[in-house]
Enzyme design. Sequence first.
Site, PDB file in Angstrom:
ATOM      1  N   SER A 127       0.843  -1.192   0.000  1.00  0.00           N
ATOM      2  CA  SER A 127       0.000   0.000   0.000  1.00  0.00           C
ATOM      3  C   SER A 127       0.876   1.239   0.000  1.00  0.00           C
ATOM      4  O   SER A 127       2.031   1.205   0.458  1.00  0.00           O
ATOM      5  CB  SER A 127      -0.891   0.007   1.251  1.00  0.00           C
ATOM      6  OG  SER A 127      -1.520   1.259   1.409  1.00  0.00           O
ATOM      7  N   TYR A 140      -2.777  -1.400  10.224  1.00  0.00           N
ATOM      8  CA  TYR A 140      -2.716  -1.730   8.797  1.00  0.00           C
ATOM      9  C   TYR A 140      -1.358  -1.337   8.210  1.00  0.00           C
ATOM     10  O   TYR A 140      -0.716  -2.118   7.503  1.00  0.00           O
ATOM     11  CB  TYR A 140      -3.846  -1.011   8.065  1.00  0.00           C
ATOM     12  CG  TYR A 140      -3.826  -1.197   6.569  1.00  0.00           C
ATOM     13  CD1 TYR A 140      -4.192  -2.410   5.994  1.00  0.00           C
ATOM     14  CD2 TYR A 140      -3.449  -0.152   5.719  1.00  0.00           C
ATOM     15  CE1 TYR A 140      -4.174  -2.582   4.621  1.00  0.00           C
ATOM     16  CE2 TYR A 140      -3.433  -0.313   4.350  1.00  0.00           C
ATOM     17  CZ  TYR A 140      -3.795  -1.526   3.805  1.00  0.00           C
ATOM     18  OH  TYR A 140      -3.768  -1.692   2.432  1.00  0.00           O
TER      19      TYR A 140
END
Length: 249
Positions: A127, A140
Amino acid sequence: MQTILITGTSSGFGLEMARHFLARNWRVVATMRRPDPELLPASDALRILPLDVTSEESIAAAVEAAGPIDVLVNNAGIGVVGAFEATPMAHVRKVFETNTFGVMAMCHAVIPQMRERRSGVIVNVTSSVTLAALPLAAAYTASKQAIEGFTGSLAHELGHFGVRAKLVEPGYSPTTAFSRNAGIVIQDLIPPAYRDFAAPIFDAYASPAATTTETDVAEAVSAAIDDTTGRLHFPAGADAVALYNARFG
């Protein structure tokens, strides 16, 4: 025809990857927790297999059923958005089980065959939060940062055997619902003390300056697979590219 195994193909980036590689005449092994044959067009080049990346038994069964794998794309992921102090450690562990240990377990299962053939590519999808950390996404971000370091190390180890390891770093996509996929309600993780802080952040998420599409990510995965240099990072989407350039120049 080469064979590509993609995890997390029931929606979003993974589903588009499966379509993309079918169109490029690859053999595609599309894996998902609950297989749905109606998600992808019928094709002799397609196999849809059940896979839970948090289960070693499920991984072993899927890898055996897939046969020789030329490319592994670790795309399956879940997330949690909220204030870290309000996030139960059970949620944090759940995120790491899929995003970090699930990726490692898939690599562990596939590397031996690639090493023996002295060929293959592993693409780990992380990400853009690994390029610039965002608030309210600590667990995350940490789970994806771990895979960045893991993949960099793998690239050194496996390069000796002709196997390449790459990273694809998608930017923000409003169609991605990681918290929903994890069964976690965001509002439960924003205690009163954080609401004034969180409000403008969620407003920015609702109207982002730039977004990443599923096609952006599929094309970045293709570029990573085709690359035979030592390049490790492949940002996907204009926002991720801008973050990458700001960090690495």
